[in-house]
Design a protein around this motif. Structure first.
Motif, PDB file in Angstrom:
ATOM      1  N   LYS A 187       0.829  -1.212   0.000  1.00 46.07           N
ATOM      2  CA  LYS A 187       0.000   0.000   0.000  1.00 46.07           C
ATOM      3  C   LYS A 187       0.864   1.263   0.000  1.00 46.07           C
ATOM      4  O   LYS A 187       0.501   2.261  -0.592  1.00 46.07           O
ATOM      5  N   ARG A 188       2.022   1.198   0.678  1.00 40.36           N
ATOM      6  CA  ARG A 188       2.916   2.359   0.717  1.00 40.36           C
ATOM      7  C   ARG A 188       3.770   2.441  -0.541  1.00 40.36           C
ATOM      8  O   ARG A 188       4.461   3.421  -0.761  1.00 40.36           O
ATOM      9  N   ASP A 189       3.781   1.382  -1.328  1.00 40.89           N
ATOM     10  CA  ASP A 189       4.593   1.293  -2.542  1.00 40.89           C
ATOM     11  C   ASP A 189       6.069   1.548  -2.225  1.00 40.89           C
ATOM     12  O   ASP A 189       6.756   2.273  -2.922  1.00 40.89           O
ATOM     13  N   ASP A 190       6.523   0.907  -1.153  1.00 34.41           N
ATOM     14  CA  ASP A 190       7.907   1.034  -0.712  1.00 34.41           C
ATOM     15  C   ASP A 190       8.743  -0.057  -1.391  1.00 34.41           C
ATOM     16  O   ASP A 190       8.620  -1.238  -1.059  1.00 34.41           O
ATOM     17  N   PRO A 191       9.598   0.329  -2.346  1.00 30.56           N
ATOM     18  CA  PRO A 191      10.347  -0.684  -3.103  1.00 30.56           C
ATOM     19  C   PRO A 191      11.309  -1.503  -2.241  1.00 30.56           C
ATOM     20  O   PRO A 191      11.486  -2.699  -2.475  1.00 30.56           O
ATOM     21  N   LEU A 192      11.906  -0.903  -1.240  1.00 31.22           N
ATOM     22  CA  LEU A 192      12.831  -1.650  -0.378  1.00 31.22           C
ATOM     23  C   LEU A 192      12.084  -2.685   0.463  1.00 31.22           C
ATOM     24  O   LEU A 192      12.553  -3.816   0.621  1.00 31.22           O
ATOM     25  N   ALA A 193      10.939  -2.295   0.981  1.00 25.51           N
ATOM     26  CA  ALA A 193      10.141  -3.234   1.775  1.00 25.51           C
ATOM     27  C   ALA A 193       9.680  -4.400   0.913  1.00 25.51           C
ATOM     28  O   ALA A 193       9.664  -5.551   1.370  1.00 25.51           O
ATOM     29  N   LYS A 194       9.312  -4.130  -0.335  1.00 26.06           N
ATOM     30  CA  LYS A 194       8.880  -5.203  -1.235  1.00 26.06           C
ATOM     31  C   LYS A 194      10.016  -6.176  -1.514  1.00 26.06           C
ATOM     32  O   LYS A 194       9.817  -7.386  -1.523  1.00 26.06           O
ATOM     33  N   ILE A 195      11.210  -5.657  -1.720  1.00 22.66           N
ATOM     34  CA  ILE A 195      12.363  -6.522  -1.993  1.00 22.66           C
ATOM     35  C   ILE A 195      12.658  -7.411  -0.789  1.00 22.66           C
ATOM     36  O   ILE A 195      12.911  -8.616  -0.937  1.00 22.66           O
ATOM     37  N   VAL A 196      12.618  -6.842   0.396  1.00 23.51           N
ATOM     38  CA  VAL A 196      12.868  -7.616   1.610  1.00 23.51           C
ATOM     39  C   VAL A 196      11.799  -8.694   1.769  1.00 23.51           C
ATOM     40  O   VAL A 196      12.096  -9.855   2.076  1.00 23.51           O
ATOM     41  N   CYS A 197      10.560  -8.333   1.539  1.00 22.95           N
ATOM     42  CA  CYS A 197       9.449  -9.276   1.667  1.00 22.95           C
ATOM     43  C   CYS A 197       9.595 -10.432   0.675  1.00 22.95           C
ATOM     44  O   CYS A 197       9.420 -11.603   1.038  1.00 22.95           O
ATOM     45  N   ILE A 198       9.923 -10.123  -0.558  1.00 20.27           N
ATOM     46  CA  ILE A 198      10.109 -11.170  -1.568  1.00 20.27           C
ATOM     47  C   ILE A 198      11.273 -12.075  -1.177  1.00 20.27           C
ATOM     48  O   ILE A 198      11.186 -13.304  -1.289  1.00 20.27           O
ATOM     49  N   GLY A 199      12.349 -11.491  -0.691  1.00 24.05           N
ATOM     50  CA  GLY A 199      13.489 -12.281  -0.246  1.00 24.05           C
ATOM     51  C   GLY A 199      13.122 -13.229   0.890  1.00 24.05           C
ATOM     52  O   GLY A 199      13.523 -14.396   0.889  1.00 24.05           O
ATOM     53  N   GLU A 200      12.354 -12.745   1.850  1.00 19.44           N
ATOM     54  CA  GLU A 200      11.916 -13.579   2.970  1.00 19.44           C
ATOM     55  C   GLU A 200      11.009 -14.703   2.474  1.00 19.44           C
ATOM     56  O   GLU A 200      11.096 -15.839   2.941  1.00 19.44           O
ATOM     57  N   PHE A 201      10.146 -14.388   1.517  1.00 14.02           N
ATOM     58  CA  PHE A 201       9.241 -15.400   0.961  1.00 14.02           C
ATOM     59  C   PHE A 201      10.032 -16.501   0.254  1.00 14.02           C
ATOM     60  O   PHE A 201       9.802 -17.692   0.476  1.00 14.02           O
ATOM     61  N   VAL A 202      10.963 -16.099  -0.605  1.00 12.20           N
ATOM     62  CA  VAL A 202      11.778 -17.069  -1.346  1.00 12.20           C
ATOM     63  C   VAL A 202      12.574 -17.936  -0.370  1.00 12.20           C
ATOM     64  O   VAL A 202      12.623 -19.163  -0.516  1.00 12.20           O
ATOM     65  N   ASP A 203      13.181 -17.320   0.621  1.00  8.09           N
ATOM     66  CA  ASP A 203      13.925 -18.054   1.640  1.00  8.09           C
ATOM     67  C   ASP A 203      13.017 -19.057   2.348  1.00  8.09           C
ATOM     68  O   ASP A 203      13.384 -20.224   2.526  1.00  8.09           O
ATOM     69  N   GLY A 204      11.839 -18.621   2.719  1.00 10.84           N
ATOM     70  CA  GLY A 204      10.894 -19.492   3.418  1.00 10.84           C
ATOM     71  C   GLY A 204      10.445 -20.672   2.581  1.00 10.84           C
ATOM     72  O   GLY A 204      10.337 -21.797   3.083  1.00 10.84           O
ATOM     73  N   VAL A 205      10.189 -20.427   1.302  1.00 14.29           N
ATOM     74  CA  VAL A 205       9.775 -21.520   0.418  1.00 14.29           C
ATOM     75  C   VAL A 205      10.895 -22.548   0.287  1.00 14.29           C
ATOM     76  O   VAL A 205      10.656 -23.753   0.413  1.00 14.29           O
ATOM     77  N   MET A 206      12.104 -22.078   0.043  1.00 15.59           N
ATOM     78  CA  MET A 206      13.213 -23.021  -0.119  1.00 15.59           C
ATOM     79  C   MET A 206      13.441 -23.837   1.152  1.00 15.59           C
ATOM     80  O   MET A 206      13.624 -25.058   1.093  1.00 15.59           O
ATOM     81  N   ARG A 207      13.416 -23.187   2.304  1.00 15.55           N
ATOM     82  CA  ARG A 207      13.624 -23.895   3.566  1.00 15.55           C
ATOM     83  C   ARG A 207      12.485 -24.875   3.851  1.00 15.55           C
ATOM     84  O   ARG A 207      12.721 -25.997   4.319  1.00 15.55           O
ATOM     85  N   THR A 208      11.264 -24.482   3.544  1.00 12.82           N
ATOM     86  CA  THR A 208      10.113 -25.360   3.769  1.00 12.82           C
ATOM     87  C   THR A 208      10.194 -26.601   2.891  1.00 12.82           C
ATOM     88  O   THR A 208       9.960 -27.719   3.361  1.00 12.82           O
ATOM     89  N   VAL A 209      10.528 -26.424   1.616  1.00 12.26           N
ATOM     90  CA  VAL A 209      10.644 -27.565   0.708  1.00 12.26           C
ATOM     91  C   VAL A 209      11.764 -28.497   1.170  1.00 12.26           C
ATOM     92  O   VAL A 209      11.593 -29.724   1.165  1.00 12.26           O
ATOM     93  N   LEU A 210      12.878 -27.943   1.592  1.00 11.90           N
ATOM     94  CA  LEU A 210      13.958 -28.782   2.105  1.00 11.90           C
ATOM     95  C   LEU A 210      13.502 -29.569   3.339  1.00 11.90           C
ATOM     96  O   LEU A 210      13.754 -30.773   3.443  1.00 11.90           O
ATOM     97  N   LEU A 211      12.832 -28.911   4.265  1.00  9.28           N
ATOM     98  CA  LEU A 211      12.374 -29.588   5.478  1.00  9.28           C
ATOM     99  C   LEU A 211      11.327 -30.652   5.180  1.00  9.28           C
ATOM    100  O   LEU A 211      11.329 -31.723   5.782  1.00  9.28           O
ATOM    101  N   LEU A 212      10.428 -30.368   4.233  1.00 11.87           N
ATOM    102  CA  LEU A 212       9.423 -31.362   3.862  1.00 11.87           C
ATOM    103  C   LEU A 212      10.054 -32.590   3.222  1.00 11.87           C
ATOM    104  O   LEU A 212       9.479 -33.680   3.251  1.00 11.87           O
ATOM    105  N   ASN A 213      11.223 -32.411   2.639  1.00  5.26           N
ATOM    106  CA  ASN A 213      11.960 -33.521   2.063  1.00  5.26           C
ATOM    107  C   ASN A 213      12.937 -34.123   3.070  1.00  5.26           C
ATOM    108  O   ASN A 213      13.829 -34.880   2.690  1.00  5.26           O
ATOM    109  N   ARG A 214      12.755 -33.748   4.321  1.00  4.44           N
ATOM    110  CA  ARG A 214      13.592 -34.247   5.424  1.00  4.44           C
ATOM    111  C   ARG A 214      15.074 -34.019   5.150  1.00  4.44           C
ATOM    112  O   ARG A 214      15.919 -34.877   5.381  1.00  4.44           O
TER     113      ARG A 214
END
Length: 75
Positions: free
Chosen positions: A2-29
């Motif tokens: 909503k604030r259209d803050d480009p830095l916040a969006k980049i950080v958020c996307i980075g956290e999302f990508v990190d979370g997906v990769m870690r979750t997939v690794l953990l689900l694969n034990r």
């Protein structure tokens, strides 16, 4: 978004990508390594074949609309 803050969006996307990769690794034990090796180990997995292209496109998507589509598709 909503604030259209480009830095916040980049950080958020980075956290999302990190979370997906870690979750997939953990689900694969599998161990979730130090951030420097995370993408390398993630790409070794069979599941990464469907997730990696989405995450790579998300990291380079230029519009918020496309980013939202990719996040929803990944989820």
């Amino acid at each position: 978004a909503k604030r259209d803050d480009p830095l916040a969006k980049i950080v958020c996307i980075g956290e999302f990508v990190d979370g997906v990769m870690r979750t997939v690794l953990l689900l694969n034990r599998d161990y979730t390594p130090y951030w420097k090796w995370l993408a390398h180990e993630f790409r070794k997995l069979e599941a990464a074949k469907s997730y990696a292209p989405l995450l790579e496109e998300l990291a380079s998507a230029s519009t918020s609309e496309r980013q939202v589509e990719l996040v929803l598709k990944t989820c």
